[in-house]
Design a protein around this motif. Sequence first.
Motif, short mmCIF file in Angstrom:
data_model
loop_
_atom_site.label_atom_id
_atom_site.label_comp_id
_atom_site.label_asym_id
_atom_site.label_seq_id
_atom_site.Cartn_x
_atom_site.Cartn_y
_atom_site.Cartn_z
N ALA A 134 0.86 -1.16 0.00
CA ALA A 134 0.00 0.00 0.00
C ALA A 134 0.91 1.23 0.00
O ALA A 134 2.06 1.18 0.46
CB ALA A 134 -0.88 -0.01 1.24
N ASN B 218 1.41 5.45 0.84
CA ASN B 218 0.96 6.44 1.79
C ASN B 218 1.66 7.78 1.56
O ASN B 218 2.78 7.83 1.04
CB ASN B 218 1.32 5.98 3.21
CG ASN B 218 0.85 4.60 3.52
OD1 ASN B 218 -0.24 4.41 4.04
ND2 ASN B 218 1.68 3.59 3.21
N THR C 272 -3.73 7.47 2.27
CA THR C 272 -3.22 6.15 1.90
C THR C 272 -4.11 5.52 0.84
O THR C 272 -5.32 5.78 0.81
CB THR C 272 -3.13 5.22 3.13
OG1 THR C 272 -2.53 3.97 2.74
CG2 THR C 272 -4.51 4.93 3.73
N ARG D 93 -4.70 1.66 -0.33
CA ARG D 93 -4.38 0.29 0.03
C ARG D 93 -4.23 -0.58 -1.21
O ARG D 93 -4.56 -0.16 -2.31
CB ARG D 93 -5.43 -0.26 0.99
CG ARG D 93 -5.79 0.67 2.15
CD ARG D 93 -4.56 1.18 2.89
NE ARG D 93 -3.83 0.11 3.55
CZ ARG D 93 -2.59 0.24 4.01
NH1 ARG D 93 -1.94 1.38 3.86
NH2 ARG D 93 -2.01 -0.78 4.61
N ARG D 94 -3.77 -1.82 -1.03
CA ARG D 94 -3.51 -2.69 -2.17
C ARG D 94 -4.74 -2.86 -3.05
O ARG D 94 -4.66 -2.88 -4.28
CB ARG D 94 -3.06 -4.07 -1.70
CG ARG D 94 -1.79 -4.09 -0.90
CD ARG D 94 -1.36 -5.53 -0.71
NE ARG D 94 -0.52 -5.71 0.45
CZ ARG D 94 0.09 -6.87 0.72
NH1 ARG D 94 -0.08 -7.92 -0.05
NH2 ARG D 94 0.85 -6.98 1.78
N SER E 72 -8.65 0.84 -1.88
CA SER E 72 -9.36 1.68 -0.91
C SER E 72 -8.47 2.85 -0.50
O SER E 72 -7.26 2.70 -0.38
CB SER E 72 -9.71 0.86 0.34
OG SER E 72 -10.60 -0.18 0.01
N THR E 73 -9.10 3.99 -0.29
CA THR E 73 -8.36 5.19 0.09
C THR E 73 -8.88 5.74 1.41
O THR E 73 -10.08 5.63 1.73
CB THR E 73 -8.46 6.27 -0.98
OG1 THR E 73 -9.83 6.58 -1.21
CG2 THR E 73 -7.83 5.80 -2.29
N PHE F 99 -2.14 -5.28 5.56
CA PHE F 99 -3.50 -5.36 5.03
C PHE F 99 -4.40 -4.44 5.85
O PHE F 99 -4.00 -3.93 6.90
CB PHE F 99 -4.00 -6.81 5.11
CG PHE F 99 -3.30 -7.72 4.16
CD1 PHE F 99 -2.24 -8.51 4.58
CD2 PHE F 99 -3.69 -7.80 2.83
CE1 PHE F 99 -1.59 -9.36 3.70
CE2 PHE F 99 -3.04 -8.64 1.94
CZ PHE F 99 -1.98 -9.42 2.38
N PRO G 115 -6.80 -1.05 6.71
CA PRO G 115 -6.67 0.40 6.52
C PRO G 115 -5.26 0.94 6.73
O PRO G 115 -4.97 2.06 6.35
CB PRO G 115 -7.63 0.99 7.54
CG PRO G 115 -8.17 -0.13 8.34
CD PRO G 115 -7.68 -1.41 7.80
N GLY G 116 -4.40 0.18 7.35
CA GLY G 116 -3.02 0.60 7.50
C GLY G 116 -2.74 1.38 8.76
O GLY G 116 -3.62 1.63 9.59
#
Length: 124
Positions: A33, A35, A50, A52-53, A56-57, A101, A103-104
């Motif tokens: 991901a 950021n 961010t 994500r893979r 999703s932002t 994995f 939301p980070g």
Amino acid sequence: QVQLVESGGGLVQAGDSLRLSCAASVRIFSNYAMNWFRRAPEKEREFVATIRRGGSTYYQDSVKGRFTISRDAAKNTVYLQMSSLKPEDTAVYYCAADRAFGPGDRTGVAMDYWGKGTLVTVSS
């Protein structure tokens, strides 16, 4: 080893737009991901956005509706489109990659790779 190189910073006026880029040295979006963080003068580093893979932002509340994070897999590049810039957006902006994995991490401690940053200065 992954290298991240930011570009696109500069001096703009309040209300202007700016697009930051972060180029990765290898294809990483399938495993990482991406950021954006920033550090304003005399302040601690803070999370900005961010992607994500899975695509999703997530955004820091203060930039929602003004900043957009996106990525171009063909160019191994992630972008931060910033609009309606404010003087309080002045900071060094850093790109970072993480393998987590979900939301980070919003603190930055879980990042695997960092760029060296690009300075954004917004004048009033």
